[in-house]
Design a protein around this motif. Structure first.
Motif, short mmCIF file in Angstrom:
data_model
loop_
_atom_site.label_atom_id
_atom_site.label_comp_id
_atom_site.label_asym_id
_atom_site.label_seq_id
_atom_site.Cartn_x
_atom_site.Cartn_y
_atom_site.Cartn_z
N GLY A 15 -82.26 -63.69 47.00
CA GLY A 15 -81.53 -64.00 45.79
C GLY A 15 -80.49 -62.96 45.38
N ARG A 16 -80.55 -61.76 45.95
CA ARG A 16 -79.54 -60.75 45.61
C ARG A 16 -78.16 -61.24 46.01
NH1 ARG A 16 -80.08 -56.20 49.06
NH2 ARG A 16 -81.29 -57.58 50.38
N VAL A 17 -77.14 -60.84 45.25
CA VAL A 17 -75.76 -61.22 45.54
C VAL A 17 -74.89 -59.98 45.48
CG1 VAL A 17 -73.76 -62.51 44.70
CG2 VAL A 17 -76.03 -63.56 44.63
N VAL A 18 -74.01 -59.82 46.47
CA VAL A 18 -72.96 -58.80 46.45
C VAL A 18 -71.65 -59.49 46.81
CG1 VAL A 18 -74.47 -56.85 47.00
CG2 VAL A 18 -73.35 -58.08 48.83
N TYR A 19 -70.57 -58.88 46.38
CA TYR A 19 -69.26 -59.45 46.64
C TYR A 19 -68.43 -58.50 47.49
CZ TYR A 19 -70.55 -62.75 43.05
OH TYR A 19 -71.22 -63.72 42.33
N GLY A 20 -67.61 -59.08 48.33
CA GLY A 20 -66.67 -58.33 49.14
C GLY A 20 -65.29 -58.90 48.94
N ARG A 21 -64.29 -58.17 49.44
CA ARG A 21 -62.91 -58.67 49.39
C ARG A 21 -62.25 -58.38 50.72
NH1 ARG A 21 -59.37 -60.07 45.24
NH2 ARG A 21 -60.66 -59.04 43.68
N ASP A 22 -61.65 -59.43 51.29
CA ASP A 22 -60.88 -59.30 52.52
C ASP A 22 -59.59 -58.55 52.19
OD1 ASP A 22 -59.55 -59.64 54.94
OD2 ASP A 22 -58.97 -61.70 54.48
N LEU A 23 -59.38 -57.42 52.85
CA LEU A 23 -58.19 -56.61 52.62
C LEU A 23 -57.08 -56.90 53.62
CD1 LEU A 23 -59.90 -53.15 51.98
CD2 LEU A 23 -59.11 -54.82 50.28
N GLY A 24 -57.35 -57.76 54.59
CA GLY A 24 -56.39 -58.02 55.65
C GLY A 24 -56.57 -57.03 56.79
N TYR A 25 -55.90 -57.30 57.88
CA TYR A 25 -55.98 -56.47 59.08
C TYR A 25 -57.43 -56.22 59.51
CZ TYR A 25 -51.02 -55.74 58.56
OH TYR A 25 -49.67 -55.93 58.45
N GLY A 26 -58.26 -57.25 59.38
CA GLY A 26 -59.63 -57.16 59.86
C GLY A 26 -60.54 -56.26 59.05
N ARG A 27 -60.19 -55.98 57.80
CA ARG A 27 -60.98 -55.08 56.96
C ARG A 27 -61.52 -55.82 55.75
NH1 ARG A 27 -57.66 -50.85 54.73
NH2 ARG A 27 -56.25 -52.56 54.39
N THR A 28 -62.79 -55.60 55.44
CA THR A 28 -63.42 -56.18 54.25
C THR A 28 -64.16 -55.08 53.51
OG1 THR A 28 -63.72 -58.28 55.41
CG2 THR A 28 -65.01 -57.95 53.40
N VAL A 29 -63.82 -54.90 52.23
CA VAL A 29 -64.50 -53.90 51.40
C VAL A 29 -65.65 -54.58 50.67
CG1 VAL A 29 -62.96 -54.21 49.41
CG2 VAL A 29 -64.19 -52.07 49.68
N TRP A 30 -66.78 -53.88 50.57
CA TRP A 30 -67.98 -54.42 49.93
C TRP A 30 -68.39 -53.57 48.74
CZ3 TRP A 30 -69.88 -59.08 50.84
CH2 TRP A 30 -69.50 -59.72 52.02
N GLY A 31 -68.97 -54.24 47.75
CA GLY A 31 -69.50 -53.55 46.56
C GLY A 31 -68.41 -52.83 45.81
N ARG A 32 -68.70 -51.65 45.39
CA ARG A 32 -67.74 -50.84 44.63
C ARG A 32 -66.97 -49.89 45.54
NH1 ARG A 32 -66.07 -53.74 41.74
NH2 ARG A 32 -64.98 -52.13 40.62
N GLY A 33 -66.80 -50.30 46.79
CA GLY A 33 -66.04 -49.51 47.74
C GLY A 33 -66.88 -48.58 48.56
N GLU A 34 -68.19 -48.87 48.65
CA GLU A 34 -69.07 -48.02 49.43
C GLU A 34 -68.75 -48.09 50.92
OE1 GLU A 34 -70.58 -50.59 47.52
OE2 GLU A 34 -70.86 -49.36 45.76
N SER A 35 -68.38 -49.30 51.37
CA SER A 35 -68.12 -49.46 52.80
C SER A 35 -67.01 -50.48 53.04
CB SER A 35 -69.39 -49.89 53.53
OG SER A 35 -69.85 -51.13 53.05
N VAL A 36 -66.34 -50.30 54.16
CA VAL A 36 -65.35 -51.24 54.65
C VAL A 36 -65.76 -51.62 56.06
CG1 VAL A 36 -62.96 -51.54 55.41
CG2 VAL A 36 -63.43 -50.39 53.28
N MET A 37 -65.97 -52.92 56.27
CA MET A 37 -66.26 -53.43 57.60
C MET A 37 -64.94 -53.64 58.32
SD MET A 37 -69.38 -53.39 57.33
CE MET A 37 -70.65 -53.46 56.12
#
Length: 173
Positions: free
Chosen positions: A66-88
């Motif tokens: 049930g936990r939910v987190v949000y990410g944002r696609d930054l383009g160029y194959g990068r996605t930031v998660w949470g409050r900027g803890e990690s970028v995939m």
């Protein structure tokens, strides 16, 4: 400016049309497309859930518990998660490789601004509005915002076309 921890990954398309994602930190995920904007996944750490592409390049990750987190696609194959803890960082896609090359030249920032961060939380109404925006973008033929911004394919088009069984190079983060 936030300098998140970068976690590169590579995707391997499997014969059944699913994808095996290997992160350089040792995590692994097995991912399968369910519908136009949803991916169901499970990992090697007993986690599972769904990733859903909402509008404005926002990705909702809902865990089976049930936990939910949000990410944002930054383009160029990068996605930031949470409050900027990690970028995939997708090392499989053309956009991800291009982003790495541009980053090495200093043309793609390795930092994340506050405006690029995903929301910490969304109400059901806000999520529904983002879904409507995503549907409107799709119906107008506009870029769905889920791609690599540097690759000719985006998430919305790549899953349903091509010789790869409908899998995109970047399937929601």
């Amino acid at each position: 400016m936030i300098r998140p921890r970068e976690i590169p990954y590579r995707d391997e398309l499997l014969a059944d049309g699913s994808v095996h994602r290997r992160y350089e930190d040792g995590r692994e995920e097995w991912r399968r497309r369910e519908g136009a904007h949803t991916v169901r996944w499970h990992d090697n750490q007993d986690g599972s859930g769904t990733d859903e592409l909402l509008g404005q390049r926002i990705i909702k990750r809902q865990y089976a518990d049930g936990r939910v987190v949000y990410g944002r696609d930054l383009g160029y194959g990068r996605t930031v998660w949470g409050r900027g803890e990690s970028v995939m960082v997708n090392r499989t896609s053309f956009g991800g490789r291009m982003g790495t090359a541009l980053g090495g030249l200093g043309l793609v920032a390795l930092t994340v601004t506050a405006a690029q961060l995903p929301p910490e939380a969304l109400s059901p109404e806000e999520e529904e509005e983002l879904r409507r925006q995503q549907a409107a973008q799709n119906s107008s033929g506009a870029d769905g915002g889920g791609g690599d911004s540097g690759d000719s394919s985006d998430v919305d088009d790549a899953w349903g076309s091509g010789d790869d069984g409908g899998w995109s190079d970047d399937d929601f983060g």
